[in-house]
Design an enzyme around this catalytic site. Sequence first.
Site, PDB file in Angstrom:
ATOM      1  N   LYS A 270       0.840  -1.196   0.000  1.00 47.68           N
ATOM      2  CA  LYS A 270       0.000   0.000   0.000  1.00 47.68           C
ATOM      3  C   LYS A 270       0.878   1.251   0.000  1.00 47.68           C
ATOM      4  O   LYS A 270       2.011   1.214   0.487  1.00 47.68           O
ATOM      5  CB  LYS A 270      -0.847   0.031   1.287  1.00 47.68           C
ATOM      6  N   ARG A 347     -10.252 -11.613   2.012  1.00 46.33           N
ATOM      7  CA  ARG A 347     -11.110 -12.659   1.442  1.00 46.33           C
ATOM      8  C   ARG A 347     -10.427 -14.030   1.488  1.00 46.33           C
ATOM      9  O   ARG A 347     -11.098 -15.053   1.498  1.00 46.33           O
ATOM     10  CB  ARG A 347     -11.518 -12.277   0.013  1.00 46.33           C
TER      11      ARG A 347
HETATM   12  N1  BES Z   1      -8.134  -3.804   4.486  1.00 48.34           N
HETATM   13  C1  BES Z   1      -8.315  -3.384   3.167  1.00 48.34           C
HETATM   14  C2  BES Z   1      -9.629  -2.640   2.936  1.00 48.34           C
HETATM   15  C3  BES Z   1      -9.778  -1.325   3.634  1.00 48.34           C
HETATM   16  C4  BES Z   1      -9.465  -0.146   2.993  1.00 48.34           C
HETATM   17  C5  BES Z   1     -10.299  -1.256   4.897  1.00 48.34           C
HETATM   18  C6  BES Z   1      -9.644   1.062   3.628  1.00 48.34           C
HETATM   19  C7  BES Z   1     -10.473  -0.046   5.544  1.00 48.34           C
HETATM   20  C8  BES Z   1     -10.155   1.112   4.903  1.00 48.34           C
HETATM   21  C9  BES Z   1      -8.298  -4.601   2.236  1.00 48.34           C
HETATM   22  O1  BES Z   1      -7.520  -5.664   2.628  1.00 48.34           O
HETATM   23  C10 BES Z   1      -7.752  -4.131   0.934  1.00 48.34           C
HETATM   24  O2  BES Z   1      -6.612  -3.792   0.901  1.00 48.34           O
HETATM   25  N2  BES Z   1      -8.585  -4.150  -0.094  1.00 48.34           N
HETATM   26  C11 BES Z   1      -8.182  -3.721  -1.377  1.00 48.34           C
HETATM   27  C12 BES Z   1      -8.717  -4.703  -2.379  1.00 48.34           C
HETATM   28  C13 BES Z   1      -8.139  -4.541  -3.749  1.00 48.34           C
HETATM   29  C14 BES Z   1      -6.659  -4.905  -3.760  1.00 48.34           C
HETATM   30  C15 BES Z   1      -8.893  -5.442  -4.697  1.00 48.34           C
HETATM   31  C16 BES Z   1      -8.770  -2.333  -1.603  1.00 48.34           C
HETATM   32  O3  BES Z   1      -9.863  -2.066  -1.118  1.00 48.34           O
HETATM   33  O4  BES Z   1      -8.097  -1.524  -2.227  1.00 48.34           O
HETATM   34 MN    MN Z   2      -5.488  -5.468   1.989  1.00 47.82          MN
END
Ligand code: BES
Ligand code: MN
Length: 493
Positions: A270, A347
Amino acid sequence: MNIALADTSALTTAETLMLPLFADRPAPLPSPFEALAQTPGLSEASAKFKETGLFYTLPGAPCRRLLTVGMGDAADFSLDKLSRALAVAARVARDRLCERAGVLLAGLPEIESASAPRIVREATVALCLGLYAFKLLKTTDEAPADPKEFLLLPDENASREKLSAALALGLAEAEGVCLARDLVNRPSNHASPAIVAETARELAARHGFSCRVHGRQEIEAMGMGAFAAVAQGSRAEPAFIVLDTDPDGGKPLVLIGKGVTFDTGGISLKPAAKMEEMKSDMAGAAAVLGCLETLGRLGGGRGERRVIGLLPCTDNMPDGGSVKPGDVVESLAGLTVEIVNTDAEGRLLLADALAFAARLSPATVIDAATLTGACRIALGVHYAGVFSPSDELAERIRVTGADVGDRFWRLPLDELFAEELKSDTADLKNVGRREGGAITAAMFLKRFVPEGASWAHLDIAPTSFVDAASDLWPKGATGFGVRTLAALARGQG
Ligand code: BES
Ligand code: MN
Ligand code: ZN
């Protein structure tokens, strides 16, 4: 801080009385409070919603100060408004160094949903949640101390027994929410999978629940290849935590909570901005633990509805040993998954937890997860997403949530989106396109749902951790979902 039911005789001259004021009717001052109407300045007090005022009473009055709480028009009265105003007033009481405050809850406008016990329950929750602060890691603290005691003064015609039960329920709910908030607010070095497991064990011991914790070796040996793949990049030992309120009970309600104790994204790293907020990626697990805390405090063990909590917990880290984009793993259900993006890790944990749930012959499975940023983009920060093939369960969750202050909005689960999860190399891949990302995530989970069980997925990414305080939510962790899960488990919703 203590909250108790009291009658008017309990007020001594040293105390403050919280007094709700309505714009379109005189202050509700039942006996023996009539004389308080003479309090200097009280006639100028603002009844504007959430505005407060502090007034010193005349000698001989049953309390020393009045803390007025504006409620707006009686015609627009609602439980939500009462809760918000009381949370604000509780903070004013703290700032004004109240030690013991009476809270006048008699004589409120009559509305259908608010019996005297219901008002006691909501007032209890609002006062506790309004005063919540995360102080665990502060060694110096200049903030004023909480009031020692609130004395609730409800309608005296109501049944004492029902009022006491309502107080106990409100306290149990507030404890559950605060437990979840504390866990989520803790940074990852103070909330590792091992620490979450210790919290779960301690909670289970207090309430007579069973608790098993499976470590890395067992997770791998059980065949949880998807969960293990996420955990393999982290030095912190992962934990698969299984809590059971009644191991000899019947078909359980299974609650699954995503427990990513820190989500860096893994190799699909990230960006740095706000990455610290990813300590909150275990809010699903925290909500399930909070729910079990509430149920335990209400005596929900043997003989009550059986609830099993499944908490897959791990950090998601980049490392020489991390799972890499394109790697294919075998999940507990036997389906192979191509991990195209290591940041779609939630997931993967949930897929294996769902397959584990299938062995428990569940009646209903509900998972709660901070699963997608896309859900926050879709719904904003006040509503969480609910997904279910069952109209009935989705609606029950929406209505139950609305009743306890957790707002849910249903999003579609449509096979049209499953197309995006087709993989060239495995049975499915873990991401689809960016658009509708919350839906493809839910569609991924749907592939792993136990047959014959009723299932709902709660994407609580929008509401679990907020960057600004509001009346009932402090900045940071909100404890979202705890009250909804507990109400569903108690069969009230
Ligand atoms: N934990 C994150 C989702 C999240 C984002 C929670 C902001 C709380 C606040 C999750 O694991 C994630 O990183 N999701 C990605 C999915 C993508 C790679 C398909 C996302 O939402 O960008
Ligand atoms: Mn994630
Ligand atoms: Zn995550």
